[in-house]
Design a protein around this motif. Structure first.
Motif, short mmCIF file in Angstrom:
data_model
loop_
_atom_site.label_atom_id
_atom_site.label_comp_id
_atom_site.label_asym_id
_atom_site.label_seq_id
_atom_site.Cartn_x
_atom_site.Cartn_y
_atom_site.Cartn_z
N SER A 325 0.84 -1.41 -0.15
CA SER A 325 0.06 -0.02 -0.01
C SER A 325 0.88 1.36 -0.01
O SER A 325 0.48 2.23 -0.54
N MET A 326 2.21 1.10 0.63
CA MET A 326 3.03 2.43 0.41
C MET A 326 3.36 2.52 -0.98
O MET A 326 3.63 3.40 -1.51
N HIS A 328 1.69 1.73 -3.75
CA HIS A 328 0.59 2.51 -4.57
C HIS A 328 0.27 4.01 -4.06
O HIS A 328 0.05 4.75 -4.79
N GLN A 329 0.39 4.04 -2.71
CA GLN A 329 0.17 5.34 -2.29
C GLN A 329 1.14 6.45 -2.73
O GLN A 329 0.58 7.28 -3.15
N ALA B 54 -6.90 7.50 2.12
CA ALA B 54 -5.50 6.85 1.46
C ALA B 54 -5.77 5.49 0.62
O ALA B 54 -5.00 4.64 0.75
N ALA B 55 -7.08 5.30 0.26
CA ALA B 55 -7.41 4.10 -0.33
C ALA B 55 -7.49 3.07 0.29
O ALA B 55 -7.35 1.98 0.05
N LYS B 56 -7.71 3.02 1.77
CA LYS B 56 -7.44 1.94 2.43
C LYS B 56 -9.09 1.39 3.09
O LYS B 56 -9.08 0.66 3.81
N LYS B 73 -8.59 8.74 -4.42
CA LYS B 73 -7.51 8.19 -5.37
C LYS B 73 -7.61 8.63 -6.77
O LYS B 73 -6.63 8.56 -7.49
N GLU B 209 -8.25 -2.05 -5.36
CA GLU B 209 -7.38 -3.17 -4.79
C GLU B 209 -6.85 -4.16 -5.98
O GLU B 209 -5.92 -4.85 -5.25
#
Lengths: 572, 246
Positions: A325-326, A328-329, B54-56, B73, B209
């Motif tokens: 995720s880092m 992509h972020q 943060a797209a989480k 995002k 994802e």
């Protein structure tokens, strides 16, 4: 009760559906209680989702030499010995079982070569201790607990905000709130209430926290007569994004450093050699945050006012697998490929060590029937929290609070709801609609964030803190006159107007405690009192409500038993 | 930097329509930043869900220029800025207000799925390679973009008969868990209506994802259903015995 309000009744009401709230719910259910969980967002979106690096637990899957004693010692040292020793002990002893339980409920952690739960290194932990799922451990945890809770039969009240705890004499009677969707009011009657509302980061401008983290539970408990403990200790995580502006503060997991990431200043110097040559990038968060801040302040920062964090010396495939995720972020939000070059990072308001004062074993507060767990509660982390100790905190003390709250509910009769309290709570909520003039809550919130960032940040002085207290009085006056536009139907401006009141209570408690502590310890750094003083190491700060005023007293840190002192004395 | 026009749906259950707002562009701005700027300065009552930014967490799902996306995002500079950027709520779910929709149906479907049930006396050992394929499914952040774009739900509204891609992913995560012991194929066939999916892969395309929903979850699950309920030999035996197909 007056029939004009929708009313729900549970033995145990839990406010907050992050890790602590859901773990408490699962336990209270297992004890046979009927359980209601109220959450401001949809179920499964709580801030626990953002936890990335892992759950600290001495499972000894990677380093056999680890054990609860070492975890206990690391936690106490990280917290500069202000921690509640009993909480630190229980936490270190019980977290491995809590992790195993998650696995038995379906969580899928990364594995070692022998098929056990894999553990990684993290700041301040002597051994490789963090059980993890890439860099999305929090999501795994919340989904596992959510599925477990739903399957076992919790009542979930989604998108509902609590604005007041209700009391029946000295004991808790439930809570009053509104449905975000329609703006209708609702009463929850309960024999026990657990506050698990998380942190306060949204009161600061640069923060890793979501809109939900407005200190609601701490303010609600304070207003209901509970005590707040060690509120000066606000953790600034060393690595938040600094660019572009829209993502400023967004968390960059400590796992980047845990996996070998290196910090450099604009001259290419690995500056942690100066500040903590032994632990380097894996020093505790308070130290790393101050180091980055100092580098920037002294003119050695990156172009956007941060430091460079580099993991690109590792294989690209490894980085993508361990820090997906880092990857992509940064790629999507900052146009940076972290497998090829460094990230720009800087401190961000991340976590509240202080909070509601609770009894270690049960999470019980000083109000009968009121419990607290997780970030909303205080004690475990002392002056500074180690990474990974938050998720384990949620599990260990969420479970204990759920257990104690269910037992309490079994032992007492149903409380009565006082309609005068309900009427007052309703009046407070509706007042901003009735004004024809007044400021927009967003304006006040933005300026409050700027003020706290500037005056109650990483480095503090008496002058700034005194000024901050004066400013807070002005903010309170302005917030008392603000105006909300539109209807009660899903109206974020209205919701913020209420959250703002909670942030103001918490901000005042932080500022008063920070002003009173004339030393530097853990996350609390006073430029005018730069040393850590032994005398202050024996004192905790307790805040209570005294009429309309906030009262601060010092209480002695509890003496720990000889065998635990021995553990602390042992080297390594 | 210049200004841009955001054309945002404003309304509720009783109807509504687009309203234009001018927003100043900042470097790296995402659509959610633009919506927050509108809230702060022009329309404090503009309803939008968000949490992590943060797209989480999967809260800020919307249809941006007609495409289902996470607003946090979606970079503004990736969109054509010379014309208005449209932001609409998810079409597959009823509007509550503005960009907020009623997604409660998803939680009802989820509650039907039997939980992880380990085999008795199981040893808690798993190989990373066995865990890998399930971890792909567990990345799901429940943004419901896959549900929004699925034509069975979006165009045909078959919410009574069909569970939707999100819940096939969830079932897959349980069915393929190395230590799980329960079969959910009957549920897939009868209550979640997996047969209605004709693998157009729209869900896979919108997944933030990047879960291979169709290839890795839906198709293997369809195969399990076929194996259990439509195997020719089993069907023949059933026919001979005169039993109704289960």
């Amino acid at each position: 009760m007056t029939p004009k309000y929708e009313t729900h009744e549970n033995d145990v009401l839990i406010i907050g559906a992050g890790g602590a709230g859901l773990r408490a719910a699962v336990e209270a259910l297992a004890q046979g209680a009927s359980v209601g969980v109220v959450c401001k967002s949809l179920l499964g979106k709580a801030h626990t989702v953002m936890a990335e690096g892992g759950i600290a637990a001495a499972m000894c899957n990677v380093d056999q030499a680890d054990g609860w004693r070492t975890h206990f010692r690391d936690t106490m040292r990280g917290g500069k010995f202000l921690n509640n020793w009993r909480m630190a002990q229980l936490h270190a002893q019980e977290s491995p079982d809590r992790v195993r339980e998650l696995e038995q409920w379906g969580a899928l952690f990364d594995r070692t070569e022998t098929g056990d739960i894999l553990q990684r290194a993290f700041g301040g932990h002597t051994f490789k201790r963090l059980c993890h799922v890439g860099d999305r451990t929090g999501l795994e945890m919340i989904r596992t607990l959510q599925d477990r809770g739903v399957q076992q039969g919790i009542d979930v009240y989604m998108e509902c905000t609590i604005t007041r705890l209700l009391k029946d004499g000295d004991r808790i009677a439930g809570a009053f709130g509104y449905w975000r969707e329609q703006g209708r009011f609702v009463i929850f009657k309960a024999k026990s209430v657990i506050v698990a509302t998380g942190g306060i980061g949204k009161a600061w401008k640069v923060t890793s926290n979501s809109w939900e983290c407005t200190g609601d539970g701490m303010a609600l408990a304070y207003e209901a007569g509970a005590e707040l403990l060690d509120m000066e200790f606000v953790q600034f995580h060393p690595t938040g994004m600094v660019w572009p502006p829209g993502v400023q503060g967004l968390l960059v997991t400590e796992a980047v450093r845990g996996e070998g990431g290196i910090l450099r200043n604009k001259n290419g110097e690995r500056f942690m050699e100066k500040y903590d040559p032994k632990r380097m990038e894996l020093s505790t968060r308070d130290v790393v945050a101050r180091s980055i801040y100092t580098e920037v302040k002294e003119g050695r920062g990156s172009p956007h006012g941060g430091a460079f964090l580099d993991i690109s010396h590792k294989q690209a495939e490894y980085v993508k697998r361990k820090l997906p995720s880092m990857y992509h972020q940064f790629k999507e939000l900052a146009d940076v490929d972290i497998t090829k070059g460094p990230m720009e990072v800087g401190p961000t308001c991340h976590y509240m060590m202080g909070g509601i004062r609770v009894e270690a074993e049960t999470g019980r507060t000083s109000v009968a029937g009121l419990y607290a767990a997780g970030e909303a509660a205080a004690g475990l982390h002392g002056a500074n929290r180690l990474g990974g100790n938050s998720l384990s905190d949620l599990l260990v003390f969420g479970r204990r609070a759920g257990l104690a709250a269910a037992e309490h509910a079994r032992a007492v009769g149903g409380p009565a709801v006082d309609s005068a309290q309900v009427d007052e709570a309703e009046r407070q909520l509706l007042a901003p609609f009735e004004r024809t003039t007044g400021e927009n809550p967003y304006t006040i919130h933005g300026e409050l964030q700027d003020m706290l960032q500037a005056l109650v940040g990483i480095f503090r002085t008496e002058e700034d803190l005194v000024r901050a207290l004066g400013e807070l009085e002005k903010f309170k006056a302005r917030a008392g006159l603000m105006r909300v536009e539109g209807s009660r139907l899903f109206n974020p401006g209205w919701h913020l107007s209420r959250d703002l009141q909670h942030m103001l209570v918490v901000a005042e408690a932080v500022t008063r405690s920070a002003l009173a502590r004339q030393e530097s310890r853990g996350a609390h750094s006073r430029i005018d009192f730069p040393k850590t003083e032994d005398a202050w190491g024996k004192k905790n700060h307790v805040i209570t409500r005294d009429g309309a005023a906030m009262r601060l007293v010092e209480v002695p840190v509890a003496e720990m038993p000889e065998e635990l002192k021995q553990i602390l004395a042992e080297d390594k | 930097m210049s200004d841009v026009t955001m054309r945002v749906f404003r309304g509720d259950r009783d109807g509504g329509g687009p309203v234009d707002y001018r927003v100043a562009l900042t470097p790296g701005m995402v659509v959610l930043d633009a919506l927050h700027a509108i809230q702060a300065h022009q329309a404090p009552d503009l309803a939008v869900r968000w949490n992590c930014k943060a797209a989480k967490c999967g809260s800020c799902s919307a249809e941006v220029n007609g495409r289902p996306r996470l607003a946090c995002k979606t970079r503004m500079d990736a969109l054509p800025l010379d014309k208005p950027i449209t932001v609409y709520p998810l079409k597959a779910f009823p509007v509550i207000k503005d960009l907020v929709t009623d997604v409660s149906w998803n939680y009802k479907v989820n509650a039907k799925i039997p939980a992880f049930t380990p085999r008795p006396d199981v040893k808690w050992k798993m190989e990373q390679r066995d865990v890998d394929r399930v971890q792909e499914f567990r990345k799901c952040i429940e943004c419901f973009l896959c549900q929004d774009v699925c034509h069975v739900l979006r165009d045909h509204g078959k919410k009574e008969q069909f569970g939707g891609p999100r819940f096939f992913v969830r079932v897959a995560s349980l069915e393929m868990h190395p230590l799980d012991s329960v079969s959910r194929t009957k549920l897939l066939k009868e209550e979640l209506g997996i047969g209605l999916c004709n693998i157009t892969k729209c869900c896979t395309e919108v997944c933030p994802e990047e879960i291979h929903i169709t290839d890795n979850a839906i198709i293997p699950l369809k195969e399990r259903v076929v194996d259990e309920f439509y195997d020719p030999l089993t069907m023949l035996v059933r026919k001979i015995r005169g039993a109704k197909r289960d």
